[in-house]
Structures are given as C-alpha cells and as structure tokens.
Design a protein around this motif. Structure first.
Motif, PDB file in Angstrom:
ATOM      1  N   PRO A 138       0.833  -1.206   0.000  1.00 41.12           N
ATOM      2  CA  PRO A 138       0.000   0.000   0.000  1.00 41.12           C
ATOM      3  C   PRO A 138       0.870   1.259   0.000  1.00 41.12           C
ATOM      4  O   PRO A 138       2.022   1.239   0.430  1.00 41.12           O
ATOM      5  CB  PRO A 138      -0.796  -0.119   1.302  1.00 41.12           C
ATOM      6  N   GLU A 139       0.291   2.344  -0.467  1.00 43.66           N
ATOM      7  CA  GLU A 139       1.010   3.614  -0.523  1.00 43.66           C
ATOM      8  C   GLU A 139       1.181   4.190   0.879  1.00 43.66           C
ATOM      9  O   GLU A 139       0.212   4.337   1.624  1.00 43.66           O
ATOM     10  CB  GLU A 139       0.221   4.597  -1.387  1.00 43.66           C
ATOM     11  N   PRO A 140       2.417   4.510   1.291  1.00 43.07           N
ATOM     12  CA  PRO A 140       2.618   5.093   2.621  1.00 43.07           C
ATOM     13  C   PRO A 140       2.212   6.562   2.660  1.00 43.07           C
ATOM     14  O   PRO A 140       2.435   7.302   1.701  1.00 43.07           O
ATOM     15  CB  PRO A 140       4.130   4.930   2.841  1.00 43.07           C
ATOM     16  N   LEU A 141       1.609   6.957   3.782  1.00 44.87           N
ATOM     17  CA  LEU A 141       1.210   8.348   3.984  1.00 44.87           C
ATOM     18  C   LEU A 141       1.923   8.894   5.209  1.00 44.87           C
ATOM     19  O   LEU A 141       1.902   8.285   6.276  1.00 44.87           O
ATOM     20  CB  LEU A 141      -0.296   8.452   4.222  1.00 44.87           C
ATOM     21  N   LEU A 142       2.549  10.036   5.050  1.00 44.19           N
ATOM     22  CA  LEU A 142       3.115  10.732   6.204  1.00 44.19           C
ATOM     23  C   LEU A 142       1.955  11.360   6.963  1.00 44.19           C
ATOM     24  O   LEU A 142       1.168  12.114   6.395  1.00 44.19           O
ATOM     25  CB  LEU A 142       4.100  11.810   5.743  1.00 44.19           C
TER      26      LEU A 142
ATOM     27  N   SER B 178      -2.827   0.917   9.456  1.00 43.34           N
ATOM     28  CA  SER B 178      -1.465   0.406   9.601  1.00 43.34           C
ATOM     29  C   SER B 178      -1.094  -0.435   8.379  1.00 43.34           C
ATOM     30  O   SER B 178      -1.954  -1.044   7.736  1.00 43.34           O
ATOM     31  CB  SER B 178      -1.341  -0.451  10.860  1.00 43.34           C
ATOM     32  N   MET B 179       0.183  -0.467   8.058  1.00 47.22           N
ATOM     33  CA  MET B 179       0.639  -1.235   6.906  1.00 47.22           C
ATOM     34  C   MET B 179       0.296  -2.712   7.066  1.00 47.22           C
ATOM     35  O   MET B 179      -0.114  -3.381   6.109  1.00 47.22           O
ATOM     36  CB  MET B 179       2.143  -1.059   6.736  1.00 47.22           C
ATOM     37  N   ALA B 180       0.424  -3.228   8.297  1.00 49.50           N
ATOM     38  CA  ALA B 180       0.143  -4.643   8.539  1.00 49.50           C
ATOM     39  C   ALA B 180      -1.319  -4.969   8.244  1.00 49.50           C
ATOM     40  O   ALA B 180      -1.626  -5.972   7.577  1.00 49.50           O
ATOM     41  CB  ALA B 180       0.490  -5.006   9.972  1.00 49.50           C
ATOM     42  N   LEU B 181      -2.255  -4.127   8.728  1.00 43.31           N
ATOM     43  CA  LEU B 181      -3.666  -4.401   8.487  1.00 43.31           C
ATOM     44  C   LEU B 181      -4.022  -4.163   7.026  1.00 43.31           C
ATOM     45  O   LEU B 181      -4.824  -4.910   6.440  1.00 43.31           O
ATOM     46  CB  LEU B 181      -4.546  -3.537   9.387  1.00 43.31           C
ATOM     47  N   MET B 182      -3.430  -3.138   6.408  1.00 45.59           N
ATOM     48  CA  MET B 182      -3.706  -2.880   5.002  1.00 45.59           C
ATOM     49  C   MET B 182      -3.343  -4.089   4.142  1.00 45.59           C
ATOM     50  O   MET B 182      -4.034  -4.425   3.179  1.00 45.59           O
ATOM     51  CB  MET B 182      -2.926  -1.649   4.533  1.00 45.59           C
ATOM     52  N   LEU B 183      -2.253  -4.761   4.505  1.00 44.22           N
ATOM     53  CA  LEU B 183      -1.854  -5.953   3.757  1.00 44.22           C
ATOM     54  C   LEU B 183      -2.840  -7.088   3.966  1.00 44.22           C
ATOM     55  O   LEU B 183      -3.103  -7.870   3.046  1.00 44.22           O
ATOM     56  CB  LEU B 183      -0.446  -6.385   4.163  1.00 44.22           C
ATOM     57  N   VAL B 184      -3.389  -7.199   5.165  1.00 47.64           N
ATOM     58  CA  VAL B 184      -4.416  -8.215   5.406  1.00 47.64           C
ATOM     59  C   VAL B 184      -5.653  -7.915   4.560  1.00 47.64           C
ATOM     60  O   VAL B 184      -6.250  -8.818   3.959  1.00 47.64           O
ATOM     61  CB  VAL B 184      -4.790  -8.273   6.900  1.00 47.64           C
ATOM     62  N   LEU B 185      -6.033  -6.636   4.481  1.00 47.00           N
ATOM     63  CA  LEU B 185      -7.209  -6.260   3.694  1.00 47.00           C
ATOM     64  C   LEU B 185      -7.016  -6.591   2.214  1.00 47.00           C
ATOM     65  O   LEU B 185      -7.993  -6.843   1.504  1.00 47.00           O
ATOM     66  CB  LEU B 185      -7.502  -4.764   3.866  1.00 47.00           C
TER      67      LEU B 185
ATOM     68  N   ASP C  33      12.055 -15.332  12.490  1.00 48.40           N
ATOM     69  CA  ASP C  33      11.253 -15.612  11.296  1.00 48.40           C
ATOM     70  C   ASP C  33      10.736 -14.333  10.637  1.00 48.40           C
ATOM     71  O   ASP C  33       9.701 -14.345   9.967  1.00 48.40           O
ATOM     72  CB  ASP C  33      10.082 -16.519  11.645  1.00 48.40           C
ATOM     73  N   VAL C  34      11.456 -13.235  10.817  1.00 48.23           N
ATOM     74  CA  VAL C  34      11.043 -11.961  10.223  1.00 48.23           C
ATOM     75  C   VAL C  34      10.862 -12.097   8.718  1.00 48.23           C
ATOM     76  O   VAL C  34      11.573 -12.851   8.041  1.00 48.23           O
ATOM     77  CB  VAL C  34      12.089 -10.865  10.539  1.00 48.23           C
ATOM     78  N   VAL C  35       9.885 -11.353   8.200  1.00 49.10           N
ATOM     79  CA  VAL C  35       9.629 -11.340   6.754  1.00 49.10           C
ATOM     80  C   VAL C  35       9.742  -9.906   6.256  1.00 49.10           C
ATOM     81  O   VAL C  35       9.121  -8.996   6.819  1.00 49.10           O
ATOM     82  CB  VAL C  35       8.225 -11.892   6.420  1.00 49.10           C
ATOM     83  N   MET C  36      10.529  -9.697   5.206  1.00 47.06           N
ATOM     84  CA  MET C  36      10.642  -8.377   4.598  1.00 47.06           C
ATOM     85  C   MET C  36       9.991  -8.398   3.223  1.00 47.06           C
ATOM     86  O   MET C  36      10.299  -9.263   2.390  1.00 47.06           O
ATOM     87  CB  MET C  36      12.096  -7.938   4.456  1.00 47.06           C
ATOM     88  N   VAL C  37       9.094  -7.450   3.000  1.00 52.12           N
ATOM     89  CA  VAL C  37       8.452  -7.285   1.707  1.00 52.12           C
ATOM     90  C   VAL C  37       8.906  -5.951   1.129  1.00 52.12           C
ATOM     91  O   VAL C  37       8.789  -4.917   1.802  1.00 52.12           O
ATOM     92  CB  VAL C  37       6.916  -7.310   1.828  1.00 52.12           C
ATOM     93  N   ALA C  38       9.453  -5.969  -0.059  1.00 48.84           N
ATOM     94  CA  ALA C  38       9.965  -4.751  -0.696  1.00 48.84           C
ATOM     95  C   ALA C  38       9.179  -4.469  -1.971  1.00 48.84           C
ATOM     96  O   ALA C  38       8.856  -5.389  -2.723  1.00 48.84           O
ATOM     97  CB  ALA C  38      11.450  -4.886  -0.998  1.00 48.84           C
TER      98      ALA C  38
END
Length: 272
Positions: free
Chosen positions: A62-66, A82-89, A175-180
């Motif tokens: 998702p697009e980050p907003l300041l 939050s970025m985490a919830l946006m990814l779930v959506l 077990d961290v996951v990085m998404v770029a």
C-alpha cells in the motif's frame, strides 16, 4: 479501502461529480446516499487496481502516507490504516473489503451497507462475519505502544546506518519477513525475504549504491512510527515495521517512487 491516495482522490472526485447532479429534494438521507455512491465507485476502482496488480513487477505494498503525530492518539484510526492491516485487507475480495471497512472502521449499520451494495442485510452480516474472521486470524496479535515501536526503530536505524550486522540481528525476530516494493522502477526483492540472517545481510551489505550515504530518519507513516530512508540526502524509500514481543516480525519497504509522493508533507486524516 483502496491502499492508494491517488485512487482515493479519484473516487472522491467521481463521487462529487455525481453528487452535484443530484436533486437533493429527492434524497431522504444524504449520508446514506453518499455512502452508496462512494462505496460503488470504490468497488469499481478496486477491480481496476486488481488488474494493475496482476501486471505489477514484484511485491505490491500500500502507498505510505506521512501522518501527523496526533493520529496515533486515535487508536482506532491508526490501527485501521497500519501497513500490517492494510496488507491483510489486500487478501479480501472487494465486497468483503468494502463491508469490513464500512462496518469495522466507520461503524456503518448493516442495513445501510446492504443498501449501498444492493444486498440483503442478512447477506451483508454473513460477509462481515467471514471478513472479520479472516482479518482476525491474520492481523497482529498485540497492540504495541508507539513508544516501544520507536525504540525498536531507533535501534534498527542505527544498525542500518552503520551496517552493524549484529545490531540488525538483535532487533529482528528469527522468522522476520521483509516485503519490498520497487514496482519495477527501483531495485527491490521480487519476493518476500524470510529469516533474520537473510534480511540482516541485505541491510548490512548496503541497500544503496557504493560510496553513497544512507540515512534513516524517524517519521509517522500510516499513523505509526516508521523510517524514511534517504540516499545522499534524496528520498529513497519508506520502511514500516510490525513489532511483536519487542522484535521486528515484519518489514515493509516501499521504494517505488510513484508511491512516495505523500511522505514529504503530512496528510490530515480523521474518521469524523
């Protein structure tokens, strides 16, 4: 609803253009009418976005907003974007996403949602139940205080700027996951990177160019503490995190310059 400020503004414009043509004397409930127009426009846009994602290069974030610091004080608003919830959506079907956002974030009644979607209230309740189960199973298990996230991010910032491998390992969960997300414009891992060792070595090895200076400054992004990364003083990306048990379990790194237009000036937000 959309994960994109540009798409949200387009939907707002389309809604306004339809609204100004309405004979208000024929509208018994203006709020409900606006909810219906906006929801249907958003659903149309979600289908367009889905087609764009099918041709997208690499992972999509998702697009980050300041956002202003006080956004974090509205726990409901901050959590909802939050970025985490946006990814779930993103894993919900368009109709499920619309029902979840309208019900859980804006507290719209089932009857009003049913009218907006052209469904029965009973059907909307079933959709809401399925969407809530799906989200609850995947959303962060803990509500992490902003102060703890900032402390973890400060350690991450120092480790990134100095290339300190051990410092990185100290703040990353095993077990961290990085998404770029580079969108095919900026270099980024095409698939999620899993494991503290792999993620730490990517950062310790330097994500910028040789002989360039990488800095990471604290910021509030999507209502949560994050880092804005700059390469030789120029904006390079935004790094949001998911923290659990004082360790980073998720890293979301947006480098696509087309998604970085809202990180220089705060975007005012409110659920009211």
């Amino acid at each position: 609803m959309l994960g994109s400020a540009a798409d949200a503004e387009d939907v707002l414009q389309e809604t306004w253009l339809r609204w100004v043509k309405v004979d208000l004397e024929q509208v018994s409930d203006m709020r409900a009418y606006l909810v219906r127009i906006t929801t249907r426009q958003a659903l149309n846009r979600l289908r367009t976005i889905k087609r764009r994602k099918e041709a997208y290069v690499g992972s999509w974030l998702p697009e980050p907003l300041l956002t202003a610091p006080d956004v974090s004080e509205d726990v409901e608003l901050a959590e909802s974007m939050s970025m985490a919830l946006m990814l779930v959506l993103e894993t919900l079907a368009p109709t499920e996403r619309a029902v979840f956002v309208l019900r859980e974030v804006f507290d719209v009644s089932y009857d009003e949602i049913a009218t907006a979607l052209g469904r029965s209230p009973a059907a909307v309740r079933q959709i809401a139940y399925r969407a809530r189960q799906h989200v609850d199973a995947r959303r962060p298990r803990q509500v992490v205080p902003a102060s703890l996230t900032r402390a973890v991010l400060d350690s991450l910032r120092k480790a990134i700027e100095t290339g300190d491998l051990q410092g990185l390992l100290d703040v990353l969960a095993p077990d961290v996951v990085m998404v770029a997300d580079g969108g095919g414009i900026k270099q980024a891992a095409l698939r999620p990177v899993t494991g503290a060792d792999k993620v730490a070595r990517m950062f310790a090895g330097g994500i910028g160019k040789v002989n360039s200076v990488l800095t990471a400054g604290p910021a509030m992004v999507n209502g949560h503490p994050a880092l804005v990364l700059r390469l030789d003083g120029r904006l390079d990306g935004v790094l949001a995190v998911r923290v659990e048990d004082a360790l980073i379990t998720g890293l979301y790194y947006v480098r696509n310059p087309e998604k970085l237009t809202r990180v220089e000036d705060p975007t005012p937000l409110s659920l009211r």
